[in-house]
Design an enzyme around this catalytic site. Sequence first.
Site, PDB file in Angstrom:
ATOM      1  N   ASP A 120      -2.616  -0.562   6.463  1.00 43.82           N
ATOM      2  CA  ASP A 120      -3.673  -0.949   5.557  1.00 43.82           C
ATOM      3  C   ASP A 120      -2.961  -2.244   4.941  1.00 43.82           C
ATOM      4  O   ASP A 120      -3.909  -2.871   4.816  1.00 43.82           O
ATOM      5  CB  ASP A 120      -3.756   0.172   4.461  1.00 43.82           C
ATOM      6  N   HIS A 176      -4.210  10.820   5.289  1.00 46.65           N
ATOM      7  CA  HIS A 176      -3.019  10.033   5.995  1.00 46.65           C
ATOM      8  C   HIS A 176      -2.416  10.760   7.265  1.00 46.65           C
ATOM      9  O   HIS A 176      -1.529   9.835   7.851  1.00 46.65           O
ATOM     10  CB  HIS A 176      -1.915   9.783   5.157  1.00 46.65           C
ATOM     11  N   HIS A 233      -5.583   6.833   7.237  1.00 53.51           N
ATOM     12  CA  HIS A 233      -5.011   5.941   6.221  1.00 53.51           C
ATOM     13  C   HIS A 233      -3.630   5.722   6.752  1.00 53.51           C
ATOM     14  O   HIS A 233      -2.975   6.621   6.851  1.00 53.51           O
ATOM     15  CB  HIS A 233      -5.290   6.272   4.810  1.00 53.51           C
ATOM     16  N   GLU A 288       0.691   5.703   0.644  1.00 50.85           N
ATOM     17  CA  GLU A 288       0.183   6.942   0.718  1.00 50.85           C
ATOM     18  C   GLU A 288       0.576   8.010  -0.258  1.00 50.85           C
ATOM     19  O   GLU A 288       1.888   8.216  -0.440  1.00 50.85           O
ATOM     20  CB  GLU A 288       0.150   7.406   2.065  1.00 50.85           C
ATOM     21  N   ASP A 308       0.825  -1.239   0.008  1.00 52.05           N
ATOM     22  CA  ASP A 308      -0.095  -0.049  -0.013  1.00 52.05           C
ATOM     23  C   ASP A 308       1.122   1.234  -0.093  1.00 52.05           C
ATOM     24  O   ASP A 308       2.055   1.126   0.557  1.00 52.05           O
ATOM     25  CB  ASP A 308      -1.043  -0.150   1.288  1.00 52.05           C
TER      26      ASP A 308
END
Length: 237
Positions: free
Chosen positions: A157, A57, A152, A9, A7
């Site tokens: 995640d 985030h 997030h 950001e 994942d």
Amino acid sequence: MRQIFLDTETTGLDWRSGADRVVEIGCVEMEDRRLTGRTYHVYLNPERDVGDSERIHGLSDAFLADKPLYAAIAAEFEAFVAGAELIIHNASFDIGFLNMEQERLRRTKVSVLCPQVIDTVKVAKEMFPGKKASLDALCDRYAINNAHRTLHGALLDAELLAEVYLAMTRGQESLTIGLDDAPTTTASSLVLGGERRPLRVLRASDLEVAEHEKVLADIGKKGPCLWLPPQEAVPST
């Protein structure tokens, strides 16, 4: 098979023009459906303001100011993911950003380093047509505790995605899963000449039992676990 849950950001949604950049990468490694405990996690200085993405985030310009540039971590990131099958929620987004970052440095695209990619958004939509396919929705569907996900975060995640993916693909609907001599999972395949075929009973090894208990203990730390006995109340003093 080596698989990596990944994942990112970012500062926004525009990876095509390079206007937005990656600010965090999180990876969790799995081999043969067992999490290895190996992870890769880094925060990055995007060389621009994070803008409104901070509310997603929680990473501020001040926090990211002293973090490494993508160029400084590109080689170690490549070494971690190269050759693995990537499992990503909304894969086109993360792959698009990572390819962009690699191309800025004239390095091999991630889509070339890791040509096999599973997009769990597509998997979820095929399994549950018309239902929400967000990571939060899937956590709710599979009773995975994500109460600690207030913002997030790439590594968090990726860890949640690993739990979701294992739940989505566990295949426990079949009573014959794991039997070498079972050609199908239908009831008729267990009957020959009007008599039920004997089933092989595969006993768990001591190591597998210990690993199972460890997994249950980890689940119990995150919240109530149906497979663990309820904790006895501690008498007040």
